[in-house]
Design a protein around this motif. Structure first.
Motif, PDB file in Angstrom:
ATOM      1  N   ALA A  67     -18.359  24.091   1.592  1.00 36.53           N
ATOM      2  CA  ALA A  67     -18.776  22.878   0.886  1.00 36.53           C
ATOM      3  C   ALA A  67     -18.381  21.631   1.663  1.00 36.53           C
ATOM      4  O   ALA A  67     -19.137  20.648   1.721  1.00 36.53           O
ATOM      5  CB  ALA A  67     -18.165  22.859  -0.508  1.00 36.53           C
ATOM      6  N   ILE A  68     -17.200  21.657   2.272  1.00 37.20           N
ATOM      7  CA  ILE A  68     -16.780  20.506   3.079  1.00 37.20           C
ATOM      8  C   ILE A  68     -17.714  20.332   4.271  1.00 37.20           C
ATOM      9  O   ILE A  68     -18.098  19.200   4.612  1.00 37.20           O
ATOM     10  CB  ILE A  68     -15.316  20.688   3.535  1.00 37.20           C
ATOM     11  CG1 ILE A  68     -14.378  20.591   2.322  1.00 37.20           C
ATOM     12  CG2 ILE A  68     -14.940  19.644   4.586  1.00 37.20           C
ATOM     13  CD1 ILE A  68     -12.939  20.949   2.617  1.00 37.20           C
ATOM     14  N   GLU A  82     -15.010  12.266   4.109  1.00 37.37           N
ATOM     15  CA  GLU A  82     -13.823  11.728   4.780  1.00 37.37           C
ATOM     16  C   GLU A  82     -12.592  11.885   3.890  1.00 37.37           C
ATOM     17  O   GLU A  82     -11.472  12.031   4.373  1.00 37.37           O
ATOM     18  CB  GLU A  82     -14.040  10.254   5.098  1.00 37.37           C
ATOM     19  CG  GLU A  82     -15.198   9.998   6.036  1.00 37.37           C
ATOM     20  CD  GLU A  82     -15.842   8.659   5.748  1.00 37.37           C
ATOM     21  OE1 GLU A  82     -15.363   7.664   6.323  1.00 37.37           O
ATOM     22  OE2 GLU A  82     -16.784   8.610   4.949  1.00 37.37           O
ATOM     23  N   LEU A  83     -12.821  11.833   2.576  1.00 34.20           N
ATOM     24  CA  LEU A  83     -11.764  12.000   1.580  1.00 34.20           C
ATOM     25  C   LEU A  83     -12.064  13.233   0.744  1.00 34.20           C
ATOM     26  O   LEU A  83     -13.191  13.390   0.241  1.00 34.20           O
ATOM     27  CB  LEU A  83     -11.694  10.768   0.671  1.00 34.20           C
ATOM     28  CG  LEU A  83     -10.744  10.849  -0.531  1.00 34.20           C
ATOM     29  CD1 LEU A  83      -9.287  10.889  -0.082  1.00 34.20           C
ATOM     30  CD2 LEU A  83     -10.976   9.672  -1.479  1.00 34.20           C
ATOM     31  N   GLY A 106     -12.949  22.332   9.935  1.00 32.84           N
ATOM     32  CA  GLY A 106     -13.117  21.775  11.273  1.00 32.84           C
ATOM     33  C   GLY A 106     -12.911  22.759  12.401  1.00 32.84           C
ATOM     34  O   GLY A 106     -13.065  22.390  13.572  1.00 32.84           O
ATOM     35  N   ASN A 107     -12.564  23.995  12.063  1.00 32.68           N
ATOM     36  CA  ASN A 107     -12.258  24.994  13.102  1.00 32.68           C
ATOM     37  C   ASN A 107     -13.352  26.055  13.135  1.00 32.68           C
ATOM     38  O   ASN A 107     -13.458  26.880  12.225  1.00 32.68           O
ATOM     39  CB  ASN A 107     -10.903  25.637  12.804  1.00 32.68           C
ATOM     40  CG  ASN A 107     -10.424  26.529  13.926  1.00 32.68           C
ATOM     41  OD1 ASN A 107     -11.205  27.169  14.622  1.00 32.68           O
ATOM     42  ND2 ASN A 107      -9.108  26.591  14.108  1.00 32.68           N
ATOM     43  N   ARG A 108     -14.157  26.050  14.182  1.00 28.89           N
ATOM     44  CA  ARG A 108     -15.305  26.950  14.220  1.00 28.89           C
ATOM     45  C   ARG A 108     -14.909  28.414  14.322  1.00 28.89           C
ATOM     46  O   ARG A 108     -15.716  29.317  14.073  1.00 28.89           O
ATOM     47  CB  ARG A 108     -16.243  26.585  15.365  1.00 28.89           C
ATOM     48  CG  ARG A 108     -15.743  26.863  16.749  1.00 28.89           C
ATOM     49  CD  ARG A 108     -16.816  26.558  17.811  1.00 28.89           C
ATOM     50  NE  ARG A 108     -17.237  25.166  17.800  1.00 28.89           N
ATOM     51  CZ  ARG A 108     -18.421  24.771  17.354  1.00 28.89           C
ATOM     52  NH1 ARG A 108     -19.308  25.650  16.898  1.00 28.89           N
ATOM     53  NH2 ARG A 108     -18.745  23.492  17.385  1.00 28.89           N
ATOM     54  N   TRP A 109     -13.641  28.700  14.696  1.00 31.11           N
ATOM     55  CA  TRP A 109     -13.242  30.087  14.912  1.00 31.11           C
ATOM     56  C   TRP A 109     -12.619  30.736  13.687  1.00 31.11           C
ATOM     57  O   TRP A 109     -12.390  31.948  13.689  1.00 31.11           O
ATOM     58  CB  TRP A 109     -12.280  30.166  16.096  1.00 31.11           C
ATOM     59  CG  TRP A 109     -12.819  29.509  17.325  1.00 31.11           C
ATOM     60  CD1 TRP A 109     -12.269  28.464  18.011  1.00 31.11           C
ATOM     61  CD2 TRP A 109     -14.035  29.832  18.000  1.00 31.11           C
ATOM     62  NE1 TRP A 109     -13.058  28.113  19.068  1.00 31.11           N
ATOM     63  CE2 TRP A 109     -14.165  28.949  19.093  1.00 31.11           C
ATOM     64  CE3 TRP A 109     -15.045  30.783  17.785  1.00 31.11           C
ATOM     65  CZ2 TRP A 109     -15.240  28.978  19.964  1.00 31.11           C
ATOM     66  CZ3 TRP A 109     -16.124  30.811  18.664  1.00 31.11           C
ATOM     67  CH2 TRP A 109     -16.206  29.925  19.733  1.00 31.11           C
ATOM     68  N   ILE A 110     -12.320  29.959  12.632  1.00 23.40           N
ATOM     69  CA  ILE A 110     -11.715  30.557  11.437  1.00 23.40           C
ATOM     70  C   ILE A 110     -12.769  31.265  10.599  1.00 23.40           C
ATOM     71  O   ILE A 110     -12.596  32.418  10.187  1.00 23.40           O
ATOM     72  CB  ILE A 110     -10.964  29.490  10.615  1.00 23.40           C
ATOM     73  CG1 ILE A 110      -9.746  29.014  11.403  1.00 23.40           C
ATOM     74  CG2 ILE A 110     -10.519  30.056   9.257  1.00 23.40           C
ATOM     75  CD1 ILE A 110      -8.915  27.953  10.698  1.00 23.40           C
ATOM     76  N   PHE A 111     -13.883  30.594  10.342  1.00 30.79           N
ATOM     77  CA  PHE A 111     -14.986  31.215   9.598  1.00 30.79           C
ATOM     78  C   PHE A 111     -16.265  31.100  10.423  1.00 30.79           C
ATOM     79  O   PHE A 111     -17.160  30.301  10.108  1.00 30.79           O
ATOM     80  CB  PHE A 111     -15.173  30.540   8.224  1.00 30.79           C
ATOM     81  CG  PHE A 111     -13.981  30.667   7.309  1.00 30.79           C
ATOM     82  CD1 PHE A 111     -13.462  31.916   6.980  1.00 30.79           C
ATOM     83  CD2 PHE A 111     -13.381  29.535   6.780  1.00 30.79           C
ATOM     84  CE1 PHE A 111     -12.359  32.043   6.139  1.00 30.79           C
ATOM     85  CE2 PHE A 111     -12.277  29.644   5.943  1.00 30.79           C
ATOM     86  CZ  PHE A 111     -11.769  30.896   5.624  1.00 30.79           C
ATOM     87  N   ASP A 148     -14.776  18.181  11.166  1.00 27.71           N
ATOM     88  CA  ASP A 148     -13.368  17.833  11.311  1.00 27.71           C
ATOM     89  C   ASP A 148     -13.132  16.371  10.931  1.00 27.71           C
ATOM     90  O   ASP A 148     -12.194  15.740  11.414  1.00 27.71           O
ATOM     91  CB  ASP A 148     -12.917  18.080  12.760  1.00 27.71           C
ATOM     92  CG  ASP A 148     -11.392  18.124  12.879  1.00 27.71           C
ATOM     93  OD1 ASP A 148     -10.723  18.494  11.896  1.00 27.71           O
ATOM     94  OD2 ASP A 148     -10.872  17.772  13.956  1.00 27.71           O
ATOM     95  N   GLY A 149     -13.983  15.864  10.033  1.00 26.20           N
ATOM     96  CA  GLY A 149     -13.919  14.462   9.675  1.00 26.20           C
ATOM     97  C   GLY A 149     -13.125  14.148   8.428  1.00 26.20           C
ATOM     98  O   GLY A 149     -13.085  12.989   7.992  1.00 26.20           O
TER      99      GLY A 149
END
Length: 253
Positions: free
Chosen positions: A113-114, A120-121, A159-164, A176-177
């Motif tokens: 969802a993010i 940003e918040l 923001g981390n493409r390797w986690i999911f 990653d914003g």
């Protein structure tokens, strides 16, 4: 014997204003309306975009209604309450009310969802054991703990493409914003925003949850809602220059 000296809580700092998009992530319909909606009304009035993400439809929240009948009632109440404060987008994840589990699946759902909404918040609800500082405070619920903690973690996961990596494969590029996660109802609030511009709509927004409130208390719903929300805003204002306010614990990223 030395006397115990009670320390005055520090003043609350103003919430950041240099953002355009927010995503509010909570467990149940009504979670945002118990205080936070007044701040959201103020923000949307200023042209900011806020979306809601709910882990459940609140189907276990009314003792006199079977979950299958309760879910559509509470979903409709949530959509109506969001509209009152200028929120058009309300999404539901369909985790089971009352038994949400913190874990990879929940983190993945929130991270997705993010990535979709690119806030940003990020806003969530108290993820700690109790609703007041120190021992003996009212106990929090497992759903709030799970969703609040998973939201804090998912703000980084997004923001981390390797986690999911499966999210990237689905077309959801990393975001990653997220600059802050703001926790409403925290036992250790640090920041606040004035409730005055949005308080009346915050009251109206909580009143939209009429089926839930009427099952919760014998008090007149409007009297109950107004007393509850104005009381919290006034007490928070004691740490915010005397201005009725909505408090948050702010985590910078």
């Amino acid at each position: 014997m030395s006397e115990k000296i009670e320390q005055t809580p520090p003043a609350l700092e103003p919430m950041p204003e240099d953002w355009r998009r927010a995503l509010a992530v909570v467990a149940h319909p009504d979670d945002l309306e118990y205080g936070c909606a007044a701040a959201i009304a103020h923000w949307t009035d200023g042209g900011r975009e806020v979306a809601y993400l709910l882990a459940t439809r609140g189907e276990a929240g009314i003792d006199t209604l079977d979950p299958a009948a309760c879910a559509p009632v509470r979903e409709a109440e949530q959509r109506a309450s969001a509209a009152v404060v200028g929120v058009e987008t309300v999404e539901f994840l369909d985790h089971r009310d009352g038994v949400i589990e913190y874990g990879i699946g929940l983190r993945r759902d929130i991270a997705a969802a993010i990535r979709r909404h690119k806030p940003e918040l990020v806003i969530t609800l108290n993820h700690r054991d109790t609703w007041s500082p120190g021992p003996g405070g009212p106990w929090n619920t497992p759903d709030h703990l799970a969703v609040g903690r998973a939201t804090l973690d998912a703000a980084a996961d997004a923001g981390n493409r390797w986690i999911f990596p499966e999210l990237t494969e689905q077309g959801l590029e990393p975001w990653d914003g997220v600059r802050w996660v703001a926790v409403a109802g925290s036992t250790t609030s640090t920041h606040a925003v004035s409730a005055e511009p949005g308080l009346e709509r915050g009251i109206e927004s909580l009143l939209c949850h009429r089926a839930y409130i009427e099952a919760l208390t014998d008090q007149d719903p409007e009297e109950y809602v107004r007393e509850f929300l104005t009381g919290i805003a006034t007490r928070t204002g004691d740490r915010f220059g005397g201005v009725p306010a909505v408090a948050f614990e702010l985590f910078a990223r």
